[in-house]
Write a protein that holds these residues in place. Structure first.
Motif, mmCIF file in Angstrom:
data_model
loop_
_atom_site.group_PDB
_atom_site.id
_atom_site.type_symbol
_atom_site.label_atom_id
_atom_site.label_comp_id
_atom_site.label_asym_id
_atom_site.label_seq_id
_atom_site.Cartn_x
_atom_site.Cartn_y
_atom_site.Cartn_z
ATOM 1 N N GLY A 809 41.883 11.304 -12.702
ATOM 2 C CA GLY A 809 43.054 11.818 -12.710
ATOM 3 C C GLY A 809 43.630 12.071 -11.205
ATOM 4 O O GLY A 809 44.713 11.725 -10.796
ATOM 5 N N ILE A 810 42.541 12.210 -10.288
ATOM 6 C CA ILE A 810 42.883 12.363 -8.864
ATOM 7 C C ILE A 810 43.276 11.063 -8.364
ATOM 8 O O ILE A 810 44.509 11.141 -7.614
ATOM 9 C CB ILE A 810 41.447 12.830 -8.066
ATOM 10 N N LYS A 811 42.784 10.150 -8.862
ATOM 11 C CA LYS A 811 43.483 8.730 -8.447
ATOM 12 C C LYS A 811 44.591 8.374 -8.884
ATOM 13 O O LYS A 811 45.445 8.037 -8.103
ATOM 14 C CB LYS A 811 42.426 7.589 -9.080
ATOM 15 N N ARG A 812 44.726 8.904 -10.230
ATOM 16 C CA ARG A 812 46.261 8.676 -10.501
ATOM 17 C C ARG A 812 47.368 9.341 -9.748
ATOM 18 O O ARG A 812 48.264 8.911 -9.473
ATOM 19 C CB ARG A 812 46.463 9.213 -12.318
ATOM 20 N N LYS A 813 46.848 10.512 -9.648
ATOM 21 C CA LYS A 813 47.871 11.597 -8.938
ATOM 22 C C LYS A 813 47.902 11.079 -7.230
ATOM 23 O O LYS A 813 49.012 10.960 -6.861
ATOM 24 C CB LYS A 813 47.234 12.975 -8.769
ATOM 25 N N MET A 816 50.372 8.303 -7.530
ATOM 26 C CA MET A 816 51.635 8.744 -7.627
ATOM 27 C C MET A 816 52.151 9.232 -6.148
ATOM 28 O O MET A 816 53.193 9.087 -5.584
ATOM 29 C CB MET A 816 51.620 9.942 -8.631
ATOM 30 N N LEU A 817 51.174 10.167 -5.624
ATOM 31 C CA LEU A 817 51.420 10.865 -4.265
ATOM 32 C C LEU A 817 51.655 9.430 -3.275
ATOM 33 O O LEU A 817 52.709 9.827 -2.664
ATOM 34 C CB LEU A 817 50.105 11.515 -3.667
ATOM 35 N N LYS A 818 51.240 8.796 -3.459
ATOM 36 C CA LYS A 818 51.193 7.405 -2.456
ATOM 37 C C LYS A 818 52.246 6.896 -2.717
ATOM 38 O O LYS A 818 53.137 6.829 -1.493
ATOM 39 C CB LYS A 818 50.271 6.271 -2.905
ATOM 40 N N ASP A 929 67.163 8.823 -2.818
ATOM 41 C CA ASP A 929 66.954 8.292 -4.201
ATOM 42 C C ASP A 929 65.347 8.097 -4.220
ATOM 43 O O ASP A 929 64.549 7.689 -3.265
ATOM 44 C CB ASP A 929 67.459 6.965 -4.317
ATOM 45 N N ASN A 930 64.807 8.335 -5.460
ATOM 46 C CA ASN A 930 63.477 8.134 -5.718
ATOM 47 C C ASN A 930 62.905 6.714 -5.790
ATOM 48 O O ASN A 930 61.794 6.541 -4.968
ATOM 49 C CB ASN A 930 63.070 8.948 -7.139
ATOM 50 N N GLU A 931 63.698 6.069 -6.388
ATOM 51 C CA GLU A 931 63.014 4.571 -6.357
ATOM 52 C C GLU A 931 63.678 3.782 -5.272
ATOM 53 O O GLU A 931 62.736 3.305 -4.515
ATOM 54 C CB GLU A 931 63.473 3.791 -7.833
#
Ligand SMILES: Nc1ncnc2c1ncn2[C@@H]1O[C@H](COP(=O)(O)OP(=O)(O)OP(=O)(O)O)[C@@H](O)[C@H]1O
Length: 941
Positions: A809-813, A816-818, A929-931
């Protein structure tokens, strides 16, 4: 038999049965003889072997006749003595000798039971009594005229003694002396060896006188004048002063024999209670009418030699040894004489001893001789038996030339007897005329003196007797008292002996107890040493474990911290570089797994070893274990607190990171999830580690608590108490017992108390041991169950998927954060460009300001109001523009060609030029913009 014919000495062997002493000594029979008689061979097996070897090792001796244990006295007489007796009454000089070691039956054979029972001899009567009886029977049967005289001499310590001499002890008996007679009545038949000088008193020995004895002649019973008749004999040997007694019948002869035997030297030796210590010769002289006026004179010597024993074996000492020495000396000479005669030597050593001189005529002379060798069948006497048989077989070779004895004329005989009779009669007359008592004046005086002396002596004796009687009374009384005391002392001694036995028993038991205790103590010491060694190993392992744990934790925590700081630094930097939390999380995960593994393995190993050791050793060393485990617990405790410290520092670091992120980055909902995961992960870690160490500690504590105070200490105390008590009590008891019997009772009491104590103590010890063993077993089983729980905990920890999930989970987050951070970075980059453009515009505007200040100013302000509506903040000391990312939406989508998405407001606070007024803030509004980052800034007008 022609008179000159040579004749061998008759040799017989008589072997008695084993006597009481030999039976008692279990001495086997080594002599082979017939039970009664019937053979002329006797064999001796000196080795004592049996069977074939016995035959091989036996030595056989051949004699004329052998008699076994069942041969009785009458048989011996009949076979050996009677033929000689017959020759004797025919006029031959005869000799019967008995020879052998002590107690073999010489006296028994020669004399035997000499007593008369209703005037008759018993079955046990030996040769002499039988000869006496037979003689009178034979002579009376022939109705011949005869005269018989007897003499009895003893050779003791090379001294001759007349056993029939009744001279009172006070007057010195006349000494007997041996002379070789040269005055043979029949000189033609005399031995060539008879060349000695004539005896001094041999004045009546007129040669070749023929005497016709009167048939009615009855000699007196009083001794014939000494040497009167003996000097007339054709004997080669003359004994001066020897008394010869006429006997009228066999009973008189028996009485003379008994009288002589009473005077014989006997003593008790080790081998014979009544041992004859001398050589004796009982001589019967027969004067038998042969024809007309002459009487044939013959002599029968019945010789009982002293024992031929070995001095040391007979137990002879002092007087006895002297006797044995002289006896053996005489016998030695006899042996040499026999040897010389057997070998027909030129010189025969007759003169070397009195015995051989006396037997001179019987050995190799003109006498008919028989030798009876008496032997014992027992092995203990086999040496002497062999020696006796050697003698006997040698003697068998001796040849004699028996000759009919000399004659004495009747008138000479009568004359001599008459003279003697006259003397006796005158004595008798003189006695009668003086009122029945005749005595010479001299004799009378002598007798009166003697009588006075006797009276005085009697008085003295009476007084002595009285004194002694009084003393005796006192002594008897004392003896009675002493006996009583003795009896009571005997009882006491018996009691004490029993007590001593009992105490010995106790001491033995105590020794055994001591031994057992010392074994137990030794066992304990060994176990202690083993435990010390094991604990040393545990300590070392604990230290290694702690060091390793510390190392691993520090390394991992350090590297983790380091990587976190790096990442943070990176984040704090430009944001261009991405930080790789994957690797850190992986390595952290691996490291944690490794730590778990290590903890798991080490702990299992330690626990296993511990349990093994506990199982192996007796529970007695648990006290030591306790100490050691306490120290281990301390170590583990400190390690645990260290770990907790490290964990809390990790947690702190995470909190810092969290705070930082919270403060600077995460303004959204991910933070909560991250917080939850981080918290949960560290909680898990904490809980697991705590549970591991708690369990370990619990286990150790339980172990210690369970076995506390039970084992080692109690056993040690008990053992040392027992040993101390043992030693403390035993020595005084022993000493007291040894020093005084009176203390024995006291010792007994002490011992009883001690025994009770030790019983209790030992019982207690055993109870404690059992209790301790039970506790130990329980502890071991509990430890085992703890271990399995512990392993379960580890397995649970290992199979925990929360941690990897959390990490995922931490990694996924993080991913995402990255991405977001990258977005942010692009956005920032775009914003920076925009800012540069804006800056440029502002610069332009500022340049314009110099032209138309008021106009420009109002334009800038308007522009800024359009941008953000916020005043500009002064620049920070770092010169960098602090940024704030605020989640929000772009409100004026018309001004920016951006999709209506999530927007972040970045509020760069730039340092204003020195020219710039602090109070003129610049406001900008940026849509992100996000993307993609199609970033369009509003043109400043
Ligand atoms: N053949 C036998 N039958 C029965 N008893 C015997 C026989 N021979 C010896 N004895 C007994 O053994 C004991 C010892 O015997 P005896 O005194 O005759 O021995 P010894 O050879 O004359 O001894 P010592 O030389 O010491 O005088 C006596 O009690 C005797 O009765």
């Amino acid at each position: 038999m022609s008179e000159e014919e040579e004749l061998n000495i008759t040799v017989a062997v008589r072997c008695r049965g084993r006597n009481e002493k030999e039976v008692k000594a279990k001495s086997s029979v080594v002599v082979a003889v017939p039970d009664i008689t019937g053979t002329n061979e006797v064999s001796v097996n000196t080795t004592g072997d049996t069977g074939i070897t016995a035959q091989i090792n036996s030595k056989t001796y051949t004699v004329d006749r052998v008699f076994g244990p069942s041969a009785d006295q009458s048989l011996i007489f009949k076979v050996i003595a009677e033929p000689l007796f017959q020759d004797f009454i025919k006029g031959y000089n005869c000799t019967v000798l008995v020879y052998g070691m002590t107690s073999t039956g010489k006296t028994y054979t020669m004399t035997g039971d000499e007593r008369l029972y209703d005037g008759e001899l018993s079955e046990g009567a030996g040769i002499i009594p039988r000869v006496l009886f037979k003689l009178f029977d034979a002579l009376d049967a022939h109705n011949d005229d005869y005269m018989i005289k007897c003499s009895f001499i003893e050779l003791y310590n090379e001294e001759l003694k007349d056993l029939l001499d009744e001279t009172p002890d006070s007057s010195m008996p006349k000494k007997l002396r041996i002379f070789d007679s040269v005055t043979n009545l029949n000189s033609s038949r005399s031995s060539s060896r008879n060349s000695s000088p004539k005896p001094p008193e041999g004045n009546n020995t007129t040669a070749k006188r023929r005497v016709r004895a009167n048939a009615i002649y009855k000699p007196s019973r009083s001794p014939i004048a000494k040497s009167t008749l003996s000097s007339e004999l054709n004997s080669a040997i003359h004994i001066q002063n020897l008394q010869e007694f006429h006997i009228m019948d066999a009973k008189e002869g028996i009485r003379l024999l008994q009288r002589g035997l009473r005077h014989r030297q006997v003593a008790s030796t080790k081998m014979n209670d009544v041992s004859s210590r001398s050589h004796t010769i009982f001589t019967i002289m027969l004067y038998r009418k042969c024809n007309g006026e002459s009487f044939r004179v013959s002599k029968m010597n019945l010789v009982d030699l002293a024992g031929s024993e070995n001095i040391s074996r007979s137990g002879a000492q002092n007087q006895r040894a002297k006797e044995a020495g002289s006896i053996n000396q005489s016998l030695l000479t006899l042996g040499r004489v026999i040897n010389s005669l057997a070998d027909k030597s030129a010189h025969i050593p007759f003169r070397e001893s009195k015995l051989t001189r006396l037997l001179q005529d019987s050995l190799g002379g003109n006498t008919k001789t028989a030798l009876i060798a008496t032997i014992s069948p027992a092995k203990i006497n086999s040496e002497e038996t062999s020696s006796t048989l050697e003698y006997a077989t040698k003697a068998k070779n001796i040849k004699n030339k028996p000759q009919v004895g000399s004659f004495i004329m009747k008138d000479v005989l009568v004359k001599n007897v008459t003279a003697e009779l006259v003397k006796i009669r005158s004595d008798l007359l003189a006695t009668k005329s003086k009122d029945g008592i005749y005595m010479s004046q001299e004799n009378y005086k002598e007798l009166t003196n003697e009588l006075e002396n006797y009276k005085t002596e009697v008085q003295e004796c009476k007084r002595a007797i009285e004194r002694l009687s009084t003393q005796n009374g006192l002594i008897s009384k004392e003896k009675r008292i002493t006996n009583e005391v003795n009896e009571s002392q005997k009882l006491k001694i018996k009691k004490l002996s029993n007590n001593i036995e009992f105490l010995y028993d106790k001491i033995d038991r105590q020794h055994r107890n001591e031994q057992e205790l010392s074994n137990v103590v030794q066992e304990l010491m060994r176990a202690l040493r083993t435990m010390q060694n094991s604990l040393k190993v545990y300590e070392d392992q604990g230290l290694r474990f702690q060091t390793e744990m510390e190392r691993v934790l520090y390394e991992n925590i350090g590297s983790f911290k380091h990587s976190l700081l790096n990442e943070i630094e990176k984040l704090k930097g430009t944001g261009e570089e991405s930080f790789d939390i994957d690797a850190n999380v992986d390595s952290l995960s691996k490291e944690l797994n490794r730590i778990y593994d290590f903890i798991n393995t080490s702990t299992i190993e330690i626990c296993q070893k511990f349990i093994n050791k506990v199982s192996e050793q007796t529970p007695n060393y648990l006290q030591d274990i306790r100490t050691q485990v306490e120290s281990i617990t301390k170590v583990v405790g400190s390690y645990s607190s260290d770990l907790m410290m490290h964990l809390s520092s990790i947690s702190e670091e995470y909190n810092h990171l969290k705070d930082y992120l919270n403060e600077h980055f995460f303004k959204n909902n991910f933070q909560d999830a991250l917080d939850v995961h981080v918290d949960r992960t560290y909680h898990q870690l904490k809980v697991s580690a705590n549970s591991i160490f708690l369990k370990l500690r619990e286990m150790m504590n339980e172990e210690l608590e369970t076995n506390k105070e039970i084992m080692m200490q109690s056993l040690k105390n008990a053992a040392s108490e027992v040993v101390a008590k043992e030693m403390g009590l035993l020595d005084p008891v022993k000493q007291a017992w040894e020093s005084s019997l009176e203390n024995i009772n006291e010792c007994d009491k002490l011992n009883s108390g001690f025994e009770k104590d030790i019983g209790n103590v030992v019982g207690e010890v055993f109870q404690r041991i059992n209790k301790g063993r039970l506790s130990s077993e329980i502890a071991i089983s509990e430890a085992n169950s703890d271990l399995s729980r512990f392993q379960g905990a580890f397995q649970a920890l290992q199979s925990n998927d929360v941690i990897p999930d959390s990490m995922g989970g931490i990694k996924r987050k993080h991913d995402m954060l990255k991405l977001k951070v990258q977005d942010s970075a692009s956005y920032i980059e775009a914003a920076t460009q925009k800012f540069s453009e804006i800056d440029k515009s502002i610069q332009g505007l500022l340049n314009l300001q110099t032209v138309s200040q008021p106009q420009n100013e109002s334009r800038i302000e308007g522009l800024l109001e359009q941008l953000d509506g916020r005043p500009l903040k002064p620049l920070g000391p770092s010169g960098k523009t602090p940024m704030r990312i605020t989640q929000g939406c772009i409100t004026n989508s018309d001004q920016l060609s951006l999709p209506r998405k999530r927007a972040y407001s970045i509020s760069p606070i730039r340092e204003l030029d020195g020219n710039r007024k602090a109070s003129s803030p610049l406001k900008r509004k940026v849509a992100v913009d996000n993307e993609n980052v199609p970033f369009t800034s509003q043109k400043i007008e």
